[in-house]
Structure formats: structure tokens, C-alpha cells
Motif scaffolding. Structure first.
Motif, PDB file in Angstrom:
ATOM      1  N   GLU A   1      -7.643  10.826  18.591  1.00  0.00           N
ATOM      2  CA  GLU A   1      -8.862  10.028  18.565  1.00  0.00           C
ATOM      3  C   GLU A   1      -9.449   9.957  17.157  1.00  0.00           C
ATOM      4  N   THR A   2      -9.178  11.014  16.363  1.00  0.00           N
ATOM      5  CA  THR A   2      -9.715  10.997  15.001  1.00  0.00           C
ATOM      6  C   THR A   2      -9.163   9.844  14.180  1.00  0.00           C
ATOM      7  N   ASP A   3      -8.010   9.306  14.568  1.00  0.00           N
ATOM      8  CA  ASP A   3      -7.425   8.203  13.816  1.00  0.00           C
ATOM      9  C   ASP A   3      -8.242   6.927  13.913  1.00  0.00           C
ATOM     10  N   PHE A   4      -9.144   6.850  14.887  1.00  0.00           N
ATOM     11  CA  PHE A   4      -9.910   5.621  15.075  1.00  0.00           C
ATOM     12  C   PHE A   4     -11.188   5.588  14.250  1.00  0.00           C
ATOM     13  N   HIS A   5     -11.445   6.645  13.479  1.00  0.00           N
ATOM     14  CA  HIS A   5     -12.611   6.661  12.603  1.00  0.00           C
ATOM     15  C   HIS A   5     -12.147   6.331  11.195  1.00  0.00           C
ATOM     16  N   PRO A   6     -12.468   5.177  10.687  1.00  0.00           N
ATOM     17  CA  PRO A   6     -11.946   4.777   9.385  1.00  0.00           C
ATOM     18  C   PRO A   6     -12.518   5.628   8.255  1.00  0.00           C
ATOM     19  N   GLY A   7     -11.650   5.989   7.311  1.00  0.00           N
ATOM     20  CA  GLY A   7     -12.109   6.712   6.138  1.00  0.00           C
ATOM     21  C   GLY A   7     -12.664   5.756   5.100  1.00  0.00           C
ATOM     22  N   THR A   8     -13.263   6.305   4.076  1.00  0.00           N
ATOM     23  CA  THR A   8     -13.907   5.479   3.046  1.00  0.00           C
ATOM     24  C   THR A   8     -13.363   5.765   1.651  1.00  0.00           C
ATOM     25  N   THR A   9     -12.471   6.754   1.496  1.00  0.00           N
ATOM     26  CA  THR A   9     -11.997   7.157   0.178  1.00  0.00           C
ATOM     27  C   THR A   9     -10.660   6.499  -0.131  1.00  0.00           C
ATOM     28  N   SER A  10     -10.543   5.933  -1.319  1.00  0.00           N
ATOM     29  CA  SER A  10      -9.328   5.234  -1.707  1.00  0.00           C
ATOM     30  C   SER A  10      -8.173   6.208  -1.905  1.00  0.00           C
ATOM     31  N   PHE A  11      -6.974   5.655  -1.989  1.00  0.00           N
ATOM     32  CA  PHE A  11      -5.774   6.462  -2.199  1.00  0.00           C
ATOM     33  C   PHE A  11      -5.863   7.235  -3.516  1.00  0.00           C
ATOM     34  N   GLY A  12      -6.239   6.538  -4.595  1.00  0.00           N
ATOM     35  CA  GLY A  12      -6.321   7.190  -5.896  1.00  0.00           C
ATOM     36  C   GLY A  12      -7.367   8.286  -5.937  1.00  0.00           C
TER      37      GLY A  12
END
Length: 504
Positions: A63-74
Motif C-alpha cells: 500500500e505504501t507504493d500508492f503514496h507518491p514521493g516528492t524527491t527527485s532521483f538526483g
């Protein structure tokens, strides 16, 4: 020198700094989930919000996968690199001096690959177990015992990181004061005594910062600490071409600076060891100090308590994407560690001390460039210690009185106790090598080898025990136990030998 260990975190411009916390091995700082703070935990003690936030408690797998993150790859690469690099880099040249170049590279390669593999196990376990908290995974896998093992290992690693930072204050601050005040005779001057200075810094500067309930604004030490380590690496490389070899003449000229190194030089001369022999790199070395190499390396690579929070904040989150972040971060730190160890060793060879910066003063004195490096390191570690205290205090509070409301008296007593205990370690433990060795062999081995594989075996149900993945995790677990028991045993034997010989 866990590293804590230096712990730091990055504050992106679109996020409130109050939502950031630290949870380090050496001391790792990372962003927590703002949405969880605002929607589910408004009335919870702010400090426990930032450390043992059970934002995934009771949620279903994935379920944690459905919360979008905000930090870029770099930025995630930057944050994880910050979590890896720390004071352990100061001890790597010492490790190379007691293993040889070839053996050190082999050990460094294996430790970095094993650390990366444990990140793979941890990410897969987090997805299967439905939690992005190290302690919560332990609780899901083995109940209270698993949670205590995870929390205890992280706490030990943080205390080791704090101790290594305060050791830097103890070693380097007297040299900085001496250089700034141009003092020649150091006898009887209390303000050049490292034990007094570490107590003064701890209770005048560090304690007031540590007593604050929210340390989010200290996140700006992240960039400072990483820049400090990069600057340190550049200086180490440059000094290799400025300091001539042989070093015996410089050692003899600095007889009053450091008795230990001078005795080593006298012993070398008495044994008719030529300058060519002393300054010739060696590729395989086995001696009583070789046992500290693996613990120092494991201490330097611990970042695992920070992996899951960084994964939680990663934009377009996926396990493959986070593994790519980890591969880049580990490779960058592998190169940085290798260069720092190699050029430090090729500058001083067998005369490298357990804390590389201190070796420069003992042999070549202090110039402006080294003075600037020392000041940068001192500022960085002084501001990092309060960040490292934060997760230790939160963990202790959560375990002893998780349901009680915030209390300033309890908050202050726990903070002072942690700081006082760490100061006692720094004052009475002979060298930073012992901190690196003990914490690297115990807490770091737990966080890198034992706990990720144990959690994986217990929580990943879709793979049978006879599968290649489970057999690999079991072998990794057994190798971690062997590394921990073997390293601890050899280190204790070395301590006993030193004590009997009058070394301690």
C-alpha cells in the motif's frame, strides 16, 4: 573514522523543514512523510513523529507504493550519499596501512557489494512486509525481540557515530587553538587538553542544540558535511604531492608533537629500516591491527536506517529505481573512500594514525590549508552531533514511555545522560580506532548483514526456503554472524594483548 556515521539530510525548497528527522547508523538524517504528519499524527509528540512514525502500521502489503514521493532521483542519490559518508573516512588510510593496498581494495569491494545486496534485501522485505520503518519490520518479523534488535543496533551505531565525532573534537580542536594562538609550549594549558575541550564543547554548544524539540533547521548541515568531506579528499590528494618521502626526518623534527609516532621512527631507525623500505607501498599486510580493517569498512558503509525513508520520498517510486539510486551512491562512495585511503596511505605509509587528520600535525605540522580543513570538519561534526542525539533520544523515549505526553524534565534527563555517556567513552577509550572497531564489528554488522537477511527470510513468504533467493539470504546471514563473532573476538584479543603489554 559511523558512522555516525556524518548524518545529514537535504531540505528541498517545497517542503517544510519541520518534517525532517534523523535516524542514523553513524547518524543518518532524512525526510519524513509530511502527509502522514498532517493527516494521522497531529496530536503525537513531535519527536516521536520524526523517528518511530508508524505511518504504515496496519496497512496492507504494497500500500505504501500508492503514496507518491516528492524527491527527485538526483536528490535521492545526494541524500543516500550523505547517509553513507561520515567520520569513518578518516580511518580508512589506517585500515589500508594495516592490510596493504591489494587486500584493502578486495575488502572494500566485498563490503560495498555486500552492503548493496543488503539494501536489495531490505527494499524487497519492506515491500512484502508493508512497512518503510526498520524497527517496524523487526516487529513484524520477530515481535518485540525484532524491534529491540533493530532499535538497539541503530542506537549503538548512532552512539558510535557521536563518539567518533567527539573524538575529532578531542583530537583536532587543541591543534586548531594552538595554531591560531601560535603557542609553542603546551604544558599546563587546560584549553589545549582534548578531554577538557570535548566536555566544554559538549555542554556549552552541543547540549543547548540537543535540547530543542525540533532540529529540522539543522538540515542545512547536510551540504556542509558533504562539502567538508569532498574538501578533505582534495586536500589529502594534494598533500601526497607536497609531503616528501622519507618521513623519518619530519618525525624526528616533531619529537615533542606526538610521542607515539616518534617512538615508531626511532624503532625503525634502530632496526636499520631504510627510507626506501619505509616509503615503499605494500600490497598485503597481516599484523595485529589488520583485524580492525573489516569493522572500519562496515562502519563506513552503514546507511541502512536511512534507505527506507529515502525510498519513501523517492518520486516515481519503485524498487528498481531505488536500487539504481543505491548503486550510484555506493559506487560514488566506493571511489571516494578508495581515493582517501590510497592517497593518505601513500603519504605516510606505515606511520598513518587511526585518525588521518591528526597524522598531518604529527608529521608536517599545520599549514593554512590543513587549518581550514580542520575548522570545516569541527564545525560540521559539532552541528551534526545534536542531529545524531535526536533518534537515540526518540528511541529511548519510545521504548520506555511510548504513551506518555512530552515532558521537558524527562526530555532533558535523557539528553544529558546520552551526552554524558558518550563523553565518558571519548575520554576513557584510548583511540578512535577502538570505536570504529567495536561498533563496526557489532552494530554495523547487525545492520548490514544480519537484520536485513533475517527480516527477508521471515517476511518474504512468496519464496520457499529452498529457493535461490532464500538460500542466498541465509548464507548472507551466516556470513554476517561469522564476521561479527570473528571480528569481535579478534578485537577483544588485541585489547587484552595491549592491556597486558601496557598499551592501554
Amino acid at each position: 573514522m559511523k558512522k555516525t556515521e556524518m548524518g545529514r539530510f537535504n531540505i528541498s525548497p517545497d517542503e517544510d523543514s519541520s518534517s525532517y528527522s534523523s535516524n542514523s547508523d553513524f547518524n543518518y538524517s532524512y525526510p519524513t512523510k509530511q502527509a502522514a504528519l498532517k493527516s494521522h499524527y497531529v496530536d503525537v509528540d513531535p519527536e516521536n513523529q520524526n523517528f518511530l512514525l508508524e505511518s504504515n502500521l496496519g496497512k496492507k502489503k504494497y500500500e505504501t507504493d500508492f503514496h507518491p514521493g516528492t524527491t527527485s532521483f538526483g536528490m535521492s542519490v545526494f541524500n543516500l550519499s550523505n547517509a553513507i559518508v561520515g567520520s569513518g573516512i578518516l580511518g580508512l588510510s589506517y585500515a589500508m596501512a594495516n592490510t596493504g593496498i591489494a587486500l584493502f581494495i578486495i575488502l572494500l569491494t566485498f563490503v560495498s557489494i555486500f552492503s548493496l545486496y543488503s539494501v536489495h534485501l531490505l527494499l524487497k522485505t519492506a515491500n512484502e512486509g508493508g512497512s518503510l520503518l526498520y524497527e517496524q519490520l523487526g516487529h513484524k518479523a520477530y515481535g518485540l525481540a525484532g524491534k529491540l534488535a533493530a532499535s538497539g543496533s541503530i542506537t549503538m551505531q548512532n552512539i558510535g557515530a557521536m563518539s567518533s565525532y567527539l573524538f575529532i573534537v578531542k583530537y583536532e580542536l587543541p591543534l586548531v587553538i594552538k595554531a591560531l594562538m601560535n603557542i609553542e609550549d603546551t604544558n599546563g594549558l587546560w584549553y589545549l587538553n582534548g578531554d577538557y575541550l570535548v566536555l566544554l564543547v559538549s555542554f556549552v554548544l552541543i547540549l543547548p542544540l540537543s535540547l530543542l524539540r525540533n532540529l529540522g533547521y539543522l538540515g542545512y548541515t547536510s551540504g556542509l558535511s558533504l562539502l567538508c568531506m569532498i574538501f578533505f579528499l582534495i586536500v589529502v590528494i594534494c598533500k601526497k604531492f607536497q609531503i616528501p618521502c622519507p618521513v623519518e626526518a619530519a618525525l624526528m623534527a616533531n619529537e615533542t608533537v606526538n610521542g607515539t609516532l616518534t617512538q615508531a621512527a626511532l624503532a625503525a631507525l634502530a632496526s636499520n629500516i631504510t627510507a626506501a623500505d619505509t616509503c615503499r607501498p605494500r600490497y598485503f599486510i597481516f599484523n595485529s591491527q589488520t583485524v580492525y580493517a573489516v569493522p572500519i569498512l562496515t562502519f563506513s558503509f552503514v546507511c541502512h536506517p536511512a534507505v527506507l525513508p529515502i525510498y519513501e520520498e523517492l518520486k516515481s517510486r519503485s524498487r528498481r529505481r531505488m536500487m539504481n539510486v543505491s548503486k550510484i551512491s555506493f559506487f560514488a562512495m566506493f571511489l571516494m573512500y578508495l581515493l582517501a585511503a590510497l592517497f593518505g596511505y601513500l603519504t605516510f605509509y606505515e606511520h598513518v594514525e587511526s585518525e588521518l587528520l591528526h597524522t598531518y600535525s604529527a608529521i608536517v605540522g599545520t599549514d593554512i590549508l590543513l587549518l581550514v580543513v580542520r575548522l570545516a570538519v569541527l564545525v560540521a561534526v559539532t552541528l551534526t552531533v545534536p542531529v545524531v542525539i535526536f533518534p537515540i533520544r526518540s528511541s529511548v523515549t519510545h521504548l520506555l514511555c511510548p504513551t506518555k505526553e512530552f515532558n521537558w524534565f524527562r526530555h532533558s534527563v535523557i539528553t544529558v545522560t546520552i551526552l554524558a555517556f558518550t563523553n565518558l567513552l571519548v575520554i576513557f577509550v584510548p583511540t578512535i580506532r577502538d570505536i570504529f572497531g567495536f561498533i563496526g564489528a557489532s552494530a554495523a554488522a547487525m545492520l548490514i548483514f544480519i537484520l536485513p537477511s533475517a527480516f527477508y527470510i521471515k517476511l518474504v513468504k512468496k519464496e520457499p526456503m529452498r529457493s535461490v533467493q532464500k538460500i542466498g539470504a541465509l548464507c548472507f546471514l551466516l556470513s554476517g554472524i561469522v564476521v561479527m563473532i570473528g571480528s569481535m573476538g579478534l578485537i577483544v584479543l588485541d585489547w587484552v594483548h595491549d592491556a597486558s603489554a601496557g598499551g592501554h
